[in-house]
Design an enzyme around this catalytic site. Sequence first.
Site, short mmCIF file in Angstrom:
data_model
loop_
_atom_site.label_atom_id
_atom_site.label_comp_id
_atom_site.label_asym_id
_atom_site.label_seq_id
_atom_site.Cartn_x
_atom_site.Cartn_y
_atom_site.Cartn_z
N ASP A 234 34.95 45.51 41.47
CA ASP A 234 35.22 46.91 41.12
C ASP A 234 34.13 47.45 40.20
OD1 ASP A 234 35.92 45.36 38.97
OD2 ASP A 234 37.91 46.26 38.67
N ASP A 310 36.68 36.25 29.02
CA ASP A 310 35.71 37.13 28.34
C ASP A 310 35.91 37.12 26.82
OD1 ASP A 310 38.09 38.34 29.16
OD2 ASP A 310 37.22 40.31 29.49
C1 UD1 Z 1 39.38 42.41 32.70
C2 UD1 Z 1 37.86 42.58 32.64
C3 UD1 Z 1 37.20 41.58 33.58
C4 UD1 Z 1 37.64 40.16 33.26
C5 UD1 Z 1 39.14 40.07 33.19
C6 UD1 Z 1 39.58 38.70 32.70
C7 UD1 Z 1 37.21 44.85 32.13
C8 UD1 Z 1 36.93 46.21 32.63
N1 UD1 Z 1 37.51 43.93 33.05
O1 UD1 Z 1 39.82 42.56 34.03
O2 UD1 Z 1 35.79 41.68 33.49
O3 UD1 Z 1 37.17 39.25 34.25
O4 UD1 Z 1 39.68 41.06 32.31
O5 UD1 Z 1 39.66 38.55 31.36
O6 UD1 Z 1 37.13 44.59 30.94
N2 UD1 Z 1 40.73 38.21 40.14
C9 UD1 Z 1 40.75 36.91 40.56
N3 UD1 Z 1 41.95 36.28 40.71
C10 UD1 Z 1 43.14 36.89 40.46
C11 UD1 Z 1 43.12 38.24 40.02
C12 UD1 Z 1 41.89 38.87 39.86
O7 UD1 Z 1 39.69 36.31 40.79
O8 UD1 Z 1 44.19 36.27 40.63
C13 UD1 Z 1 39.42 38.88 39.97
C14 UD1 Z 1 39.35 40.30 40.53
O9 UD1 Z 1 39.04 40.27 41.89
C15 UD1 Z 1 38.24 40.90 39.68
C16 UD1 Z 1 38.35 40.16 38.33
O10 UD1 Z 1 39.17 39.01 38.58
O11 UD1 Z 1 36.98 40.65 40.25
C17 UD1 Z 1 38.95 41.00 37.22
O12 UD1 Z 1 40.18 41.47 37.63
P1 UD1 Z 1 40.63 43.01 37.57
O13 UD1 Z 1 41.88 43.09 38.31
O14 UD1 Z 1 39.53 43.93 37.92
O15 UD1 Z 1 41.02 43.14 36.03
P2 UD1 Z 1 40.39 43.88 34.78
O16 UD1 Z 1 41.47 44.45 34.02
O17 UD1 Z 1 39.25 44.76 35.14
MN MN Z 2 38.38 45.30 36.88
#
Ligand code: UD1
Ligand code: MN
Length: 476
Positions: A234, A310
Amino acid sequence: MKINTSWLLMLVIALGIILLNFYAFQLPISTLPSPSESLFPRPIAFHRHSSPHTVLTPPPSPPLPPTPPPPKQPITKPTPPVQPTVQPQHPLDAPSLDPQRKGGCKLTGTAPENVVALLVITCKRPDYLKRSLDGILKYLPSDHKVGDMEYCLIISQDCDESGIDRLLATEPYASRISGHIKHPGFLKVPPTGPEYLIEPKLAAYEAISKHYKWALGQIFDTMKFASAVVLEEDIDVAPDFFEYFSSLIPILRQDSSLFCISAWNDNGFGGVVEDPKALYRTDIFPGLGWALTRQLWDELRDKWARAYWDEFMRLPRIRNRRQCIRPEISRTYHFGEKGGVSEGQFQPTHLSRIKINTTPVKWTEMDLTNMLKKRYDADLQQAITESKFIKSPQSLESMTEKDLTKADGSPMDVKLAYGNEEDFVSIARRYQLMEEWKEKLPRTSYKGVVVFRFRKARVFLCPNAVAHDPATLTLL
Ligand code: UD1
Ligand code: MN
């Protein structure tokens, strides 16, 4: 009178008992066991984290699910060797790597230093992945080479979402990606133990951390890349995203005081950023489009976070006094609003206000050795020393853009001071900067100094001591 010896014996014993009791009750208090020496130790307080983005200390990675205690072995019998548990292979287990896909992207053996893995983390949002890949492929030339670097595009997928397979089977994605790897251990059903009933979000953050650990392991341990740029599905990239990383990865390799290169400015809001060429060091890991070296992975692999990876990267013991380089104007934009683990919580208030750079900079033609620690520190100290001291935000706001412009027409440098966190927060709020501190430091800061723009002038928001004596910077 004849003395009965048995009576005499009983009398002596009784006297002995009386004396013993008397002395026992006269013992000074100091000789009694203190409560802390009690045989019953106090129960250890159960510490939990309450909300994702205030959690700073992930527990030191207890395995999930917790391993039961080993069965007791009779002392005489030697312990039989432990058989490794063979996890049943998920149908998605076999990584579909194609070593022939792209010129330099041979995914076996050790990738040469100039071949960088461009890792895109994804899960179940194929429409988002499409948008981010379209951006990447727009700015990555067809030979995948930018400056001295060559990029291998690898998609790492966590969830069982067939839409992603369908997307990646179509052109141009099919011929331009070097690998579509699938995390075998993804969680189809979130765990429902008591821990997750209290904090259901934790499961999602644990899943992400697990996925990251596995994907980075694939990139560095299996495919043997020397460095990687990490993105999520994203995230949009700016036109000079690849130029940026191609020129800064060599600096990252060269300077051991660097932790990462990030494309993101946490305070990169439209209105408080101005210069597309400006770069800074920061003590707070920004993430959101960032590069790391294999050396850093070697250091982190075994201590990787159980959740909130993170935040883990921001822990002082992990960062270990190193910094990331970040731009003044972000080279990425986070657009994920739907289906995200944070449910788009920060999207309208913060993330959507971050400006992405639209004026490409030819980074590979620039000399960026001024970002090496010694030079950077000296330049920063000089710039803060020479900047004009403004006694309050009110005085700053009374100045016009003209007042804040030098005779040669360029914007001035000024400094403001803050005394403590509360003071900082009130100034940050005034200029709509991030108020939140991480590990006792304001977001984006380096040595406590936060830089932003006001009416084009560069403002150094400094801790009191630094504002009054910039030489203090060398002590920090
Ligand atoms: C926030 C952070 C992100 C970080 C995450 C974990 C921001 C804007 N984003 O995620 O950089 O990695 O916290 O602390 O600060 N994903 C998986 N497996 C899952 C669910 C999600 O691999 O079961 C992946 C998603 O595809 C995506 C990433 O994890 O690439 C982050 O998930 P997202 O849903 O975008 O959460 P944020 O709130 O943006
Ligand atoms: Mn995200």
